[in-house]
Design an enzyme around this catalytic site. Structure first.
Site, PDB file in Angstrom:
ATOM      1  N   GLU A  89       0.857  -1.018  -0.088  1.00 45.97           N
ATOM      2  CA  GLU A  89       0.007  -0.331  -0.159  1.00 45.97           C
ATOM      3  C   GLU A  89       0.414   1.165   0.009  1.00 45.97           C
ATOM      4  O   GLU A  89       2.195   1.458   0.892  1.00 45.97           O
ATOM      5  CB  GLU A  89      -1.054  -0.063   1.223  1.00 45.97           C
ATOM      6  CG  GLU A  89      -2.095  -1.171   1.636  1.00 45.97           C
ATOM      7  CD  GLU A  89      -2.870  -1.319   2.363  1.00 45.97           C
ATOM      8  OE1 GLU A  89      -4.255  -1.467   1.589  1.00 45.97           O
ATOM      9  OE2 GLU A  89      -2.369  -0.941   3.323  1.00 45.97           O
ATOM     10  N   GLU A 157       9.785  -2.706   6.943  1.00 44.03           N
ATOM     11  CA  GLU A 157      11.389  -1.911   7.854  1.00 44.03           C
ATOM     12  C   GLU A 157      11.928  -1.753   6.897  1.00 44.03           C
ATOM     13  O   GLU A 157      12.507  -2.742   6.449  1.00 44.03           O
ATOM     14  CB  GLU A 157      11.770  -3.056   8.727  1.00 44.03           C
ATOM     15  CG  GLU A 157      12.438  -2.569   9.579  1.00 44.03           C
ATOM     16  CD  GLU A 157      13.397  -1.019  10.088  1.00 44.03           C
ATOM     17  OE1 GLU A 157      11.935  -0.946  10.652  1.00 44.03           O
ATOM     18  OE2 GLU A 157      14.191   0.046   9.613  1.00 44.03           O
ATOM     19  N   CYS A 329      -0.757   6.379   9.996  1.00 43.93           N
ATOM     20  CA  CYS A 329       0.763   5.311  10.645  1.00 43.93           C
ATOM     21  C   CYS A 329      -0.014   4.193  11.854  1.00 43.93           C
ATOM     22  O   CYS A 329      -1.070   4.438  12.194  1.00 43.93           O
ATOM     23  CB  CYS A 329       1.266   6.301  11.656  1.00 43.93           C
ATOM     24  SG  CYS A 329       1.877   7.887  10.552  1.00 43.93           S
TER      25      CYS A 329
HETATM   26  N1  SAH Z   1       9.006  -0.204  10.239  1.00 42.86           N
HETATM   27  C1  SAH Z   1       9.279   1.192   9.865  1.00 42.86           C
HETATM   28  C2  SAH Z   1       8.403   2.343   8.897  1.00 42.86           C
HETATM   29  C3  SAH Z   1       6.919   1.824   9.660  1.00 42.86           C
HETATM   30  S1  SAH Z   1       6.041   2.558  10.365  1.00 42.86           S
HETATM   31  C4  SAH Z   1       9.536   2.181  11.333  1.00 42.86           C
HETATM   32  O1  SAH Z   1       8.799   1.369  12.570  1.00 42.86           O
HETATM   33  O2  SAH Z   1       9.705   3.372  11.777  1.00 42.86           O
HETATM   34  C5  SAH Z   1       5.678   4.388   9.818  1.00 42.86           C
HETATM   35  C6  SAH Z   1       5.356   4.811  11.952  1.00 42.86           C
HETATM   36  O3  SAH Z   1       3.947   4.795  11.969  1.00 42.86           O
HETATM   37  C7  SAH Z   1       6.142   4.388  12.715  1.00 42.86           C
HETATM   38  O4  SAH Z   1       6.809   5.448  14.035  1.00 42.86           O
HETATM   39  C8  SAH Z   1       5.743   3.149  13.626  1.00 42.86           C
HETATM   40  O5  SAH Z   1       6.204   3.376  14.773  1.00 42.86           O
HETATM   41  C9  SAH Z   1       4.176   4.235  13.824  1.00 42.86           C
HETATM   42  N2  SAH Z   1       3.371   2.986  13.613  1.00 42.86           N
HETATM   43  C10 SAH Z   1       2.538   2.130  13.703  1.00 42.86           C
HETATM   44  N3  SAH Z   1       1.764   2.093  14.412  1.00 42.86           N
HETATM   45  C11 SAH Z   1       1.221   2.485  14.799  1.00 42.86           C
HETATM   46  C12 SAH Z   1      -0.367   2.746  14.873  1.00 42.86           C
HETATM   47  N4  SAH Z   1      -1.093   1.969  15.654  1.00 42.86           N
HETATM   48  N5  SAH Z   1      -0.634   4.179  14.890  1.00 42.86           N
HETATM   49  C13 SAH Z   1       0.175   5.302  14.970  1.00 42.86           C
HETATM   50  N6  SAH Z   1       1.289   4.795  14.440  1.00 42.86           N
HETATM   51  C14 SAH Z   1       1.709   3.667  14.189  1.00 42.86           C
END
Ligand code: SAH
Length: 338
Positions: A89, A157, A329
């Site tokens: 996505e 990631e 996010c």
């Molecule tokens: N793997 C990478 C990038 C993807 S997640 C990472 O971990 O940074 C992108 C962002 O969204 C990250 O900061 C992640 O922790 C956050 N995120 C994941 N699940 C979320 C949720 N349910 N609510 C808000 N942010 C979230």
């Protein structure tokens, strides 16, 4: 070979090896990235013979749009399908300063963060560099918008797919191509420490975001398994190195989960963890995903931020876009799979 895998210099050499003139590289890049033409037959300044050579040697295929959802706030979520049926996505968001895209780096994710929907579907494969680039080009074509910023914060990631990430960054950055400046790109990692050092040494002008979300190793390890391998102290040290090398402040992402990590005591401990680090904190109101009991926003949001500010830590609150279509996010998960 896919044409979106290469920078101008690489393409000149490859063209020569494949019987094409070196100057054709610039012409083809201009058609693709400026004129947005994805069919060699329509490239009118290229001879018929060379068009045939290009067709046999360099793929120009973009992913298919399997599904497209438009949010009430204008955010658009695409489900893209590649030729081997792998899906990801991407999310297109409008801000005052222009249109930004959130791209995925892997089909699925191995990291297992408990609050993130991308952990719920099995890992399928890494995306190749050109497949990440293609998300931007396809979304640009479909929406007819000029995409000026990119965040690698979709499914996956990025530092678990490092070489392909770097290929994507080099290509999207290329002056003769899309020409997206490093400062307009953000890579977000859950904290794969050795890769932060490697990435710092590249000295790209790219912004680095680090998903922190907790202030003690015990609690962080419980929600982010990567912390068992690389603890908070080593993560912060790596972020300091990133600043030393690039002169760019790291942004720590902190999703406020009600009654879990949103107390004022958490805010104070976060402040002391980061007090000597050149950074920002980006507070994210946590977004609902299925396996999460708490679906409400934290009541402590403003108080939490105020404590960080009092302690001299620059704070921003992430504007949440596209929640109604599960495009915010942590909500991306390859929707057709469920
Ligand atoms: N793997 C990478 C990038 C993807 S997640 C990472 O971990 O940074 C992108 C962002 O969204 C990250 O900061 C992640 O922790 C956050 N995120 C994941 N699940 C979320 C949720 N349910 N609510 C808000 N942010 C979230």
């Amino acid at each position: 070979m896919h044409i979106l895998s290469y920078t101008h210099n690489e393409l000149k050499d490859l063209f020569e090896k494949n019987g094409l003139k070196r100057y054709r590289a610039l012409q083809v890049l201009d058609w693709i990235y400026n004129k947005k033409v994805f069919d060699y037959s329509l490239m009118t300044n290229i001879s018929k013979e060379d068009i045939e050579l290009l067709k046999t040697s360099f793929s120009l295929e973009l992913p298919q749009i399997e599904k497209k959802l438009v949010s009430a706030d204008g955010t658009v979520k695409y489900l893209f399908r590649y030729s081997d049926n792998a899906t990801v996505e991407s999310v297109l968001m409008d801000y005052d300063y222009g249109t930004s895209i959130c791209v995925s780096s892997q089909s699925g994710c191995k990291m297992g963060c408990v609050f993130c929907a991308s952990s719920e579907v099995p890992f399928s494969r890494n995306l190749l560099g050109y497949e990440i680039t293609a998300q931007i080009l396809k979304a640009g074509l479909d929406s007819n918008k000029t995409i000026s910023r990119a965040v690698v914060m979709g499914i996956g990631e990025p530092f678990d797919n490092y070489d392909n990430l770097v290929n994507f960054l080099n290509v999207i950055n290329m002056k003769e191509g899309f020409n997206m400046g490093g400062r307009r790109i953000t890579v977000s990692t859950c904290g794969i420490v050795p890769k932060i050092y490697e990435f710092a040494d590249l000295c790209l002008q790219v912004n680095l975001s680090v998903s922190l979300h907790e202030v003690t190793d015990e609690k962080r390890s419980a929600i982010m398994p990567i912390n068992k391998k690389y603890d908070i102290a080593s993560l912060i040290k790596a972020c300091e190195y990133y600043f030393e090398k690039t002169n760019r402040r790291v942004s720590f992402e902190y999703a406020l989960i009600p009654n879990q990590n949103d107390s004022f005591d958490h805010a104070r401990r976060l402040s002391s963890l980061l007090k000597n680090v050149m950074c920002y904190v980006n507070v994210i109101p946590v977004n609902p995903i299925d396996n999460m009991k708490t679906h409400q926003n934290s009541k402590n949001l403003s108080g939490f931020c105020a404590i960080l500010k009092e302690n001299g830590i620059p704070v921003t609150i992430r504007r949440e876009l596209g929640r109604d279509i599960e495009a915010a996010c942590g909500q991306l998960r390859r929707q057709h799979d469920i």
